[in-house]
Enzyme design. Structure first.
Site, PDB file in Angstrom:
ATOM      1  N   ASN A  82       0.803  -1.140  -0.194  1.00 58.85           N
ATOM      2  CA  ASN A  82       0.125  -0.074   0.202  1.00 58.85           C
ATOM      3  C   ASN A  82       0.869   1.317  -0.138  1.00 58.85           C
ATOM      4  O   ASN A  82       0.423   2.307  -0.359  1.00 58.85           O
ATOM      5  CB  ASN A  82      -1.024  -0.007   1.400  1.00 58.85           C
ATOM      6  CG  ASN A  82      -1.356   1.341   1.571  1.00 58.85           C
ATOM      7  OD1 ASN A  82      -2.370   1.813   0.783  1.00 58.85           O
ATOM      8  ND2 ASN A  82      -0.811   2.119   2.441  1.00 58.85           N
ATOM      9  N   GLY A  84       2.952   4.536  -0.785  1.00 59.92           N
ATOM     10  CA  GLY A  84       2.912   5.008  -1.842  1.00 59.92           C
ATOM     11  C   GLY A  84       3.121   6.655  -1.732  1.00 59.92           C
ATOM     12  O   GLY A  84       2.820   7.058  -0.678  1.00 59.92           O
ATOM     13  N   TYR A 147       3.871   8.916 -11.395  1.00 63.59           N
ATOM     14  CA  TYR A 147       2.756   8.271 -10.624  1.00 63.59           C
ATOM     15  C   TYR A 147       1.989   7.178 -11.375  1.00 63.59           C
ATOM     16  O   TYR A 147       1.832   6.105 -11.060  1.00 63.59           O
ATOM     17  CB  TYR A 147       1.873   9.228  -9.857  1.00 63.59           C
ATOM     18  CG  TYR A 147       0.929   8.759  -8.928  1.00 63.59           C
ATOM     19  CD1 TYR A 147       1.330   8.374  -7.599  1.00 63.59           C
ATOM     20  CD2 TYR A 147      -0.428   8.317  -9.419  1.00 63.59           C
ATOM     21  CE1 TYR A 147       0.441   7.829  -6.637  1.00 63.59           C
ATOM     22  CE2 TYR A 147      -1.389   7.900  -8.078  1.00 63.59           C
ATOM     23  CZ  TYR A 147      -0.898   7.534  -6.998  1.00 63.59           C
ATOM     24  OH  TYR A 147      -1.609   7.033  -6.079  1.00 63.59           O
ATOM     25  N   GLY A 178     -10.259   5.346  -6.503  1.00 60.29           N
ATOM     26  CA  GLY A 178     -10.531   6.496  -6.966  1.00 60.29           C
ATOM     27  C   GLY A 178      -9.877   7.490  -5.844  1.00 60.29           C
ATOM     28  O   GLY A 178      -8.927   7.132  -5.193  1.00 60.29           O
TER      29      GLY A 178
HETATM   30  P1  NDP Z   1      -0.629   8.712   2.579  1.00 54.81           P
HETATM   31  O1  NDP Z   1       0.013   9.736   2.119  1.00 54.81           O
HETATM   32  O2  NDP Z   1      -1.828   9.093   3.651  1.00 54.81           O
HETATM   33  O3  NDP Z   1      -0.026   7.297   3.508  1.00 54.81           O
HETATM   34  C1  NDP Z   1       0.945   6.603   2.831  1.00 54.81           C
HETATM   35  C2  NDP Z   1       1.602   5.798   3.711  1.00 54.81           C
HETATM   36  O4  NDP Z   1       2.709   5.177   2.915  1.00 54.81           O
HETATM   37  C3  NDP Z   1       2.379   6.465   5.196  1.00 54.81           C
HETATM   38  O5  NDP Z   1       2.135   5.292   6.132  1.00 54.81           O
HETATM   39  C4  NDP Z   1       3.845   6.491   4.658  1.00 54.81           C
HETATM   40  O6  NDP Z   1       4.643   6.312   5.885  1.00 54.81           O
HETATM   41  C5  NDP Z   1       3.914   5.341   3.762  1.00 54.81           C
HETATM   42  N1  NDP Z   1       5.093   5.506   3.179  1.00 54.81           N
HETATM   43  C6  NDP Z   1       5.438   6.272   2.022  1.00 54.81           C
HETATM   44  N2  NDP Z   1       6.614   6.051   1.458  1.00 54.81           N
HETATM   45  C7  NDP Z   1       7.074   4.938   1.934  1.00 54.81           C
HETATM   46  C8  NDP Z   1       8.121   4.239   1.821  1.00 54.81           C
HETATM   47  N3  NDP Z   1       9.602   4.818   1.011  1.00 54.81           N
HETATM   48  N4  NDP Z   1       8.481   3.166   2.779  1.00 54.81           N
HETATM   49  C9  NDP Z   1       7.660   3.057   3.429  1.00 54.81           C
HETATM   50  N5  NDP Z   1       6.454   3.426   3.671  1.00 54.81           N
HETATM   51  C10 NDP Z   1       6.288   4.474   3.083  1.00 54.81           C
HETATM   52  O7  NDP Z   1      -1.492   7.909   1.486  1.00 54.81           O
HETATM   53  P2  NDP Z   1      -2.841   7.372   1.130  1.00 54.81           P
HETATM   54  O8  NDP Z   1      -3.234   6.363   2.493  1.00 54.81           O
HETATM   55  O9  NDP Z   1      -3.470   8.453   0.478  1.00 54.81           O
HETATM   56  O10 NDP Z   1      -2.433   6.098  -0.069  1.00 54.81           O
HETATM   57  C11 NDP Z   1      -2.127   5.074   0.224  1.00 54.81           C
HETATM   58  C12 NDP Z   1      -1.953   4.176  -1.095  1.00 54.81           C
HETATM   59  O11 NDP Z   1      -3.006   4.302  -1.942  1.00 54.81           O
HETATM   60  C13 NDP Z   1      -0.932   4.651  -1.919  1.00 54.81           C
HETATM   61  O12 NDP Z   1      -0.136   3.642  -2.450  1.00 54.81           O
HETATM   62  C14 NDP Z   1      -1.603   5.728  -2.931  1.00 54.81           C
HETATM   63  O13 NDP Z   1      -0.732   5.750  -4.104  1.00 54.81           O
HETATM   64  C15 NDP Z   1      -2.828   4.739  -3.260  1.00 54.81           C
HETATM   65  N6  NDP Z   1      -3.975   5.677  -3.501  1.00 54.81           N
HETATM   66  C16 NDP Z   1      -4.167   6.551  -2.903  1.00 54.81           C
HETATM   67  C17 NDP Z   1      -5.553   7.322  -3.310  1.00 54.81           C
HETATM   68  C18 NDP Z   1      -6.053   8.706  -2.660  1.00 54.81           C
HETATM   69  O14 NDP Z   1      -6.957   9.317  -3.043  1.00 54.81           O
HETATM   70  N7  NDP Z   1      -5.728   8.761  -1.455  1.00 54.81           N
HETATM   71  C19 NDP Z   1      -6.036   7.154  -4.756  1.00 54.81           C
HETATM   72  C20 NDP Z   1      -5.646   6.262  -5.325  1.00 54.81           C
HETATM   73  C21 NDP Z   1      -4.326   5.513  -4.806  1.00 54.81           C
HETATM   74  P3  NDP Z   1       4.853   7.601   7.069  1.00 54.81           P
HETATM   75  O15 NDP Z   1       3.617   7.808   7.578  1.00 54.81           O
HETATM   76  O16 NDP Z   1       6.198   7.128   7.709  1.00 54.81           O
HETATM   77  O17 NDP Z   1       5.038   8.861   5.962  1.00 54.81           O
END
Ligand code: NDP
Length: 240
Positions: A82, A84, A147, A178
């Site tokens: 997850n 990202g 992305y 989405g």
């Molecule tokens: P957030 O930015 O809210 O959270 C991201 C999470 O990923 C955090 O826990 C962060 O850790 C962790 N993270 C980021 N980089 C790394 C890394 N290099 N190694 C380990 N952990 C990492 O993201 P969302 O919850 O919004 O998104 C989650 C996923 O869903 C992502 O893959 C995103 O691309 C995808 N997505 C999201 C959408 C949206 O509308 N929100 C839409 C479509 C897809 P830390 O807390 O330490 O920073």
């Protein structure tokens, strides 16, 4: 024995909701994060779920991390890729570093983590891998070549790895969310976000829990006949 699940980026946003949903389904969850120690500490205090810190873009750290989770919690049965990031910009302005960071984290992270857990799942003849893609990996998005390429790659990676796992009881699926109400979307300027929401047929952003329920199904025993699929959870975007 409870199944053991790793959720990368599992301490906040969509990942937090996934960690909680898998815990609700009786799994022992390891939630990873990159650097936000305060959020991770708060998450563990509230949920009792163990948090582990490593960078999914770092291959060796992923192998060490997967081994550490297995040693502390037991063999890993479920992986949710997850974690990202976004580093947006049109190609005129996007740096090579911003391209590479997003590819290495969002797509490379899926490979690095799968390498850490797939062999054990195959040996034990049961496993579930769910990769979080994106609507923008299906359709592209202005200002997101990095992305969109990474997320599109996740959908291909999913179908290919599903073929390797199928006879060994390991399913591999993707979810393409989405627009979901998390910190990532909160960073989008409000005028841009208003235009985005206006184009969502159900007329609102999604909730993290709505993605988590889909993940929980794909990680269940009942989900065993679903593999190589992408489940779109997007409020009806692309239905026309
Ligand atoms: P957030 O930015 O809210 O959270 C991201 C999470 O990923 C955090 O826990 C962060 O850790 C962790 N993270 C980021 N980089 C790394 C890394 N290099 N190694 C380990 N952990 C990492 O993201 P969302 O919850 O919004 O998104 C989650 C996923 O869903 C992502 O893959 C995103 O691309 C995808 N997505 C999201 C959408 C949206 O509308 N929100 C839409 C479509 C897809 P830390 O807390 O330490 O920073």
């Amino acid at each position: 024995m409870a199944r053991v699940a790793i959720v990368t980026g599992g301490t906040r946003g969509i990942g937090e909701a996934i960690s909680l949903a898998l815990q609700d389904h009786g799994m022992t969850v390891a939630a990873t994060y990159a650097g936000n120690d305060d959020r991770a500490r708060d998450f563990t205090e509230r949920t009792g779920i163990a948090a582990f810190k490593w960078d999914v873009a770092d291959y060796d750290a992923c192998q060490d991390g997967c081994a550490r989770v297995a040693a502390e919690l037991g063999p890993v049965d479920v992986l949710v890729n997850n974690a990202g990031i976004t580093r947006d910009g049109t190609i005129m302005k996007l740096s090579y570093q911003a391209w590479k960071e997003v590819i290495d984290t969002n797509l490379g992270g899926c490979f690095n983590m799968a390498k850490g857990v797939f062999p054990g799942m195959r040996d034990r003849k049961w496993g579930r891998i769910v990769n979080i893609g994106s609507i923008n990996g299906q359709a592209g998005q202005y200002g997101q070549v990095n992305y969109a390429a990474a997320k599109s790659g996740i959908h291909g990676f999913t179908k290919a790895l599903a073929q390797e796992g199928a006879r060994a009881g390991v399913t591999v699926n993707a979810i393409a969310p989405g627009y979901i109400d998390t910190d990532m979307v909160a960073a989008v300027p409000s005028d841009v976000l208003e235009k985005i929401v206006a184009k969502i047929p159900v007329g609102r952003l999604g909730q993290a829990s709505e993605i988590a329920r889909g993940v929980a199904f794909l990680c269940s025993d009942e989900g065993g006949f679903v593999t190589g699929s992408t489940l779109s959870i997007n409020g009806g975007q692309h239905m026309y």
